[in-house]
Enzyme design. Structure first.
Site, short mmCIF file in Angstrom:
data_model
loop_
_atom_site.label_atom_id
_atom_site.label_comp_id
_atom_site.label_asym_id
_atom_site.label_seq_id
_atom_site.Cartn_x
_atom_site.Cartn_y
_atom_site.Cartn_z
N ILE A 14 -25.29 47.27 20.45
CA ILE A 14 -25.76 46.14 20.71
C ILE A 14 -26.91 45.84 21.01
O ILE A 14 -27.89 45.45 20.35
CB ILE A 14 -24.60 44.93 20.37
CG1 ILE A 14 -24.87 43.44 19.82
CG2 ILE A 14 -24.01 44.83 22.21
CD1 ILE A 14 -25.33 43.86 18.72
N SER A 36 -27.67 51.80 32.23
CA SER A 36 -27.66 52.16 31.70
C SER A 36 -26.83 54.18 31.86
O SER A 36 -27.71 55.08 32.43
CB SER A 36 -27.77 52.73 29.88
OG SER A 36 -26.88 52.94 28.93
N ARG A 37 -25.58 54.52 31.84
CA ARG A 37 -25.22 55.69 31.62
C ARG A 37 -26.00 56.87 31.09
O ARG A 37 -26.24 58.01 31.41
CB ARG A 37 -23.47 56.26 32.07
CG ARG A 37 -22.91 55.76 32.92
CD ARG A 37 -22.05 55.35 32.50
NE ARG A 37 -21.32 55.19 31.51
CZ ARG A 37 -20.10 55.07 31.09
NH1 ARG A 37 -18.61 55.73 31.67
NH2 ARG A 37 -19.96 54.66 29.83
N LYS A 90 -20.13 39.23 23.36
CA LYS A 90 -18.26 38.43 23.52
C LYS A 90 -18.08 39.55 22.63
O LYS A 90 -17.91 41.04 22.92
CB LYS A 90 -18.02 37.78 21.87
CG LYS A 90 -19.15 38.27 20.93
CD LYS A 90 -19.18 39.87 20.42
CE LYS A 90 -17.58 40.24 20.04
NZ LYS A 90 -17.43 40.89 19.21
N ASP A 168 -12.07 41.92 18.10
CA ASP A 168 -13.24 42.13 17.90
C ASP A 168 -14.26 41.52 17.14
O ASP A 168 -15.64 40.31 17.70
CB ASP A 168 -13.51 44.06 18.77
CG ASP A 168 -14.82 43.48 18.92
OD1 ASP A 168 -15.48 43.86 19.59
OD2 ASP A 168 -15.66 44.50 17.95
P1 NAP Z 1 -20.99 50.33 22.84
O1 NAP Z 1 -22.32 50.46 21.89
O2 NAP Z 1 -19.93 51.05 22.71
O3 NAP Z 1 -20.93 50.51 24.45
C1 NAP Z 1 -21.97 49.94 24.87
C2 NAP Z 1 -22.49 50.63 26.38
O4 NAP Z 1 -21.36 50.29 26.91
C3 NAP Z 1 -22.72 52.18 25.73
O5 NAP Z 1 -23.81 52.33 25.22
C4 NAP Z 1 -22.46 52.67 27.69
O6 NAP Z 1 -23.61 52.95 27.72
C5 NAP Z 1 -21.00 52.04 27.92
N1 NAP Z 1 -20.38 51.52 28.47
C6 NAP Z 1 -19.06 51.21 27.53
N2 NAP Z 1 -17.96 52.41 27.50
C7 NAP Z 1 -18.09 51.72 29.75
C8 NAP Z 1 -17.44 52.23 30.63
N3 NAP Z 1 -15.62 52.48 30.47
N4 NAP Z 1 -18.30 51.35 31.78
C9 NAP Z 1 -19.48 51.15 32.01
N5 NAP Z 1 -19.90 51.26 30.48
C10 NAP Z 1 -19.65 51.70 29.54
O7 NAP Z 1 -20.54 49.45 22.31
P2 NAP Z 1 -21.40 48.13 21.24
O8 NAP Z 1 -21.12 47.96 20.56
O9 NAP Z 1 -23.12 47.83 21.64
O10 NAP Z 1 -20.35 46.90 21.71
C11 NAP Z 1 -20.28 46.18 23.59
C12 NAP Z 1 -20.52 44.70 23.18
O11 NAP Z 1 -21.07 43.68 22.21
C13 NAP Z 1 -18.34 44.61 22.86
O12 NAP Z 1 -18.13 42.98 23.32
C14 NAP Z 1 -18.92 43.99 21.36
O13 NAP Z 1 -18.11 42.79 20.94
C15 NAP Z 1 -20.00 43.50 20.75
N6 NAP Z 1 -20.76 43.78 19.88
C16 NAP Z 1 -21.03 44.31 19.17
C17 NAP Z 1 -22.04 44.18 17.50
C18 NAP Z 1 -21.74 45.50 17.16
O14 NAP Z 1 -22.05 45.41 15.83
N7 NAP Z 1 -21.00 46.85 17.45
C19 NAP Z 1 -22.25 43.15 17.26
C20 NAP Z 1 -22.32 42.14 18.46
C21 NAP Z 1 -21.66 42.30 19.29
P3 NAP Z 1 -23.93 54.13 29.21
O15 NAP Z 1 -22.47 54.60 28.19
O16 NAP Z 1 -25.24 54.48 27.84
O17 NAP Z 1 -23.38 54.09 29.84
#
Ligand code: NAP
Length: 306
Positions: A14, A36-37, A90, A168
């Site tokens: 996101i 970010s890691r 969110k 989600d």
């Molecule tokens: P994601 O790509 O899986 O995770 C986002 C980032 O969070 C990862 O790149 C990672 O960065 C970090 N992360 C993940 N687990 C972690 C942990 N245990 N400790 C520390 N850092 C961690 O997820 P996403 O899809 O972007 O979603 C993130 C949020 O945005 C969620 O709450 C989701 O509901 C919301 N969202 C998502 C979407 C969608 O389409 N995917 C749309 C709207 C809102 P590093 O590993 O690089 O540190």
């Protein structure tokens, strides 16, 4: 007015799809650092450790957290303790109580906390809300069916405890519903479908008071469905495309076929909140998720693998 600096934390799906483009076009905010890691943004100072960023960049007053809900609390708490304003993706946390704790901490530190609901910023949500004022709702139904493999490719956290499963995306529909309905509703029953190898549901059917219901699914391939239909004493409202298109009695009356206005609107709202010295934390959508998980009848379904 000078742009305010922001640090973006969690450079994942996101952050790349929405936050980085929204910030690049913002007149209020300048992306000054990432944490970010693994991920970075070209031309922006990057950190792998959050505490190191907070210590090195006292000039950055706002932190936008794009992490999944489970790790988010500890980052939000550290940012607020360091006197930074915080914007939460969110759902705003893994539990209601932890978000209440953040709200208290933000108040004590005199900084802004914004629990964002991007779907509320969809083009047709405000006109839908305005149209429903003073009308009597006879029935409302949400159909929110999408493909988890497309929107969360390989993201096992959505099926881990605290990941909320199909809620989600479903919470996006609930964020719209709780914004537009002219009366509050509450969950009365739910059926939750858990894949036998996972800890969160992949589908849910929910009944609310006042003849309101919802059907959430995560196994829909092909066209995706993000619709809310509200029947009233004065006609039928349909919100389609995740709140971006509005139809009244079958006639399109407002909206646009894009979701790209939502995140710019969130960052504009965050700038307003910071300038006004206030917070915006509405947990109504999350209350419905917690209640559905409390009341839900559990059905075990086929295992799910990405
Ligand atoms: P994601 O790509 O899986 O995770 C986002 C980032 O969070 C990862 O790149 C990672 O960065 C970090 N992360 C993940 N687990 C972690 C942990 N245990 N400790 C520390 N850092 C961690 O997820 P996403 O899809 O972007 O979603 C993130 C949020 O945005 C969620 O709450 C989701 O509901 C919301 N969202 C998502 C979407 C969608 O389409 N995917 C749309 C709207 C809102 P590093 O590993 O690089 O540190």
């Amino acid at each position: 007015m000078a742009r305010m600096k922001v640090a973006l934390v969690g450079i994942g799906k996101i952050a790349r799809d929405q936050h980085v483009p929204a910030l690049a076009a913002s007149g209020d905010w300048e992306l000054a650092a990432t944490v970010s890691r693994s991920g970075t943004v070209e031309g922006v100072e990057s950190f792998t450790d959050f505490a190191a960023m907070l210590a090195a960049r006292p000039d950055i007053p706002m932190v936008s957290l794009c992490l999944p809900p489970m790790p988010r609390y500890r980052y939000a708490e550290a940012a607020l303790l360091a006197g930074r304003h915080v914007m939460l993706e969110k759902p705003p946390g893994a539990t209601l109580a932890e978000v209440h704790a953040l709200e208290r901490l933000a108040r004590a530190k005199g900084v802004t906390l914004f629990a964002t609901w991007h779907s509320r910023m969809a083009e047709a949500v405000a006109p839908a809300k305005a149209w429903l004022v003073g009308k009597s709702v006879r029935r409302a139904h949400i159909t929110w069916r999408e493909d988890v493999r497309k929107w969360h490719p390989g993201q096992d956290w959505v099926f881990e405890p605290g990941g909320m499963g199909v809620f989600d995306p479903g919470i996006n529909a609930l964020s719209i519903l709780t914004d537009i309905l002219p009366m509050p509703v509450h969950v009365t029953a739910a059926t939750l479908e858990f894949p036998e190898n996972r800890d969160t549901p992949i589908a849910a059917q929910i009944d609310f008071s006042a003849n309101v219901s919802a059907d959430f699914g995560w196994r829909q391939e092909g066209p995706q469905t993000w619709d809310i239909v509200v029947e009233t004493d004065a006609g039928t409202l349909e919100l389609r495309m995740g709140g971006n298109r509005l139809f009244i009695d079958g006639q399109e009356t407002a909206g646009e076929d894009t979701i790209m206005g939502e995140y710019p609107a969130l960052y504009a709202r965050m700038a307003e909140l910071v300038r006004a010295g206030t917070s915006d934390v509405d947990l109504a959508p999350m209350v419905h998720v917690a209640d559905a998980l409390t009341l839900g009848r559990r059905k075990t379904v086929a295992p799910f693998h990405f």
